[in-house]
Design an enzyme around this catalytic site. Structure first.
Site, short mmCIF file in Angstrom:
data_model
loop_
_atom_site.label_atom_id
_atom_site.label_comp_id
_atom_site.label_asym_id
_atom_site.label_seq_id
_atom_site.Cartn_x
_atom_site.Cartn_y
_atom_site.Cartn_z
CG ASN A 1 38.99 19.02 65.17
OD1 ASN A 1 38.15 18.15 64.92
ND2 ASN A 1 39.41 19.89 64.26
N GLY B 1 48.84 19.78 61.74
CA GLY B 1 49.22 18.42 61.36
C GLY B 1 50.61 18.32 60.76
CD GLU C 1 42.78 25.01 64.58
OE1 GLU C 1 43.18 24.18 65.40
OE2 GLU C 1 41.99 24.74 63.66
CG HIS D 1 39.16 22.99 61.18
ND1 HIS D 1 40.08 22.65 60.20
CD2 HIS D 1 39.78 22.76 62.37
CE1 HIS D 1 41.20 22.24 60.79
NE2 HIS D 1 41.04 22.30 62.10
CE LYS E 1 42.32 18.42 62.65
NZ LYS E 1 43.48 18.95 61.97
CD GLU F 1 41.84 19.74 58.84
OE1 GLU F 1 40.90 19.12 59.36
OE2 GLU F 1 43.00 19.72 59.30
CB SER G 1 51.93 21.14 65.44
OG SER G 1 51.72 20.71 64.11
P1 13P Z 1 46.93 19.26 64.88
O1 13P Z 1 46.96 19.46 66.38
O2 13P Z 1 46.90 17.82 64.49
O3 13P Z 1 48.00 20.05 64.21
O4 13P Z 1 45.53 19.86 64.38
C1 13P Z 1 45.15 21.13 64.79
C2 13P Z 1 43.76 21.36 64.37
O5 13P Z 1 43.47 21.48 63.20
C3 13P Z 1 42.73 21.40 65.43
O6 13P Z 1 41.53 21.86 64.92
#
Ligand code: 13P
Length: 248
Positions: free
Chosen positions: A8, A167, A161, A91, A10, A93, A206
């Protein structure tokens, strides 16, 4: 069950990253037992699908309507038209920053499936919710409300997640991942019967080349949704290798 490893990106990536996307697609070819894909910014999908050969490119969200007065939004049909074969919906976010509800996500998943896209529905608790002991309730509630009725089969994946693991470099404990993925599997089977067993449950948060093997060894962890470590082939490839090594 074949492993599914999805990057992903982002809000990262411009045309200057097409070589990196080519490199990711090339490394994915070395792991034929693993299903893999990258979900890119909508602006990069068309060019990326032309740049790679038979490597799945996805979107990160879609609108629940096919077209209309929705300034700035992208529909599932538009993703498909650009060459995407899958999309993420829900997601954390977007749940947080765009105030998306479970009902929105369910409508988006329905629209994406109707358009012919594979769909990854994300769920996950915040740190406050985990510390309050409500992680299972929160995630199972999100799952129940976010999945469309009759949703079952290989076109659908669920990504667990934990928000606090995204992150941050802080990965969920193996025992907690095992507990959550088992609870999700049970909920899927209770709702969809045997069809619920083929829905892949991905872990995200992560995940990287150092911890992927350990996470993918957990029962009911059928793959990963990877943010930071999906941005380069050098970081993504060890995750694909770990998935190949643990593929059944
Ligand atoms: P990270 O792997 O950067 O922690 O992000 C995970 C994520 O949000 C994938 O959708």
């Amino acid at each position: 069950m074949r492993r599914l490893i999805v990057g992903n990106w982002k809000m990262n990536g411009t045309s200057s990253d097409l070589d990196e996307i080519r490199a990711i697609a090339a490394s994915a070819q070395q792991y034929p037992s693993v299903d893999s894909a990258v979900c890119l910014p909508a602006t990069l999908i068309d060019r990326s699908t032309r740049a790679v050969d038979a490597f799945p490119i996805g979107g990160q969200d879609c609108h629940m309507q096919n077209s209309g007065a929705h300034t700035g939004c992208v529909s599932a049909d538009m993703l498909l038209d650009a060459g995407a074969t899958l999309t993420i919906v829900g997601h954390s976010e977007r749940r947080a920053a765009q105030h998306e509800t479970d009902e929105d996500i369910r409508a988006k998943a329905t629209a994406a499936h109707a358009a012919g896209l594979k769909v990854i529905v994300c769920v996950g608790e915040t740190l406050d919710e985990r510390e309050a002991g409500s992680a299972l309730d929160v995630v199972l509630g999100q799952l129940g409300r976010s999945l469309p009725d009759g949703a079952a089969g290989i076109w659908l994946s669920v990504a667990y997640e934990p928000v606090w693991a995204i992150g941050t470099g802080r990965v969920a404990e193996t025992a907690d991942v095992a507990e959550m993925h088992e609870a999700i599997r049970t909920a899927l089977v209770n709702r969809f019967g045997e069809d619920g067993r083929v829905i892949r449950i991905l872990y995200g948060g992560s995940m990287n080349g150092d911890n992927a093997a350990q996470l993918l060894a957990v029962e009911n962890v059928d793959g990963g949704l990877i943010g930071g470590a999906s941005l380069t082939a050098a970081k993504f490839e060890p995750i694909l290798a770990a998935a190949e090594a643990t593929s059944e």
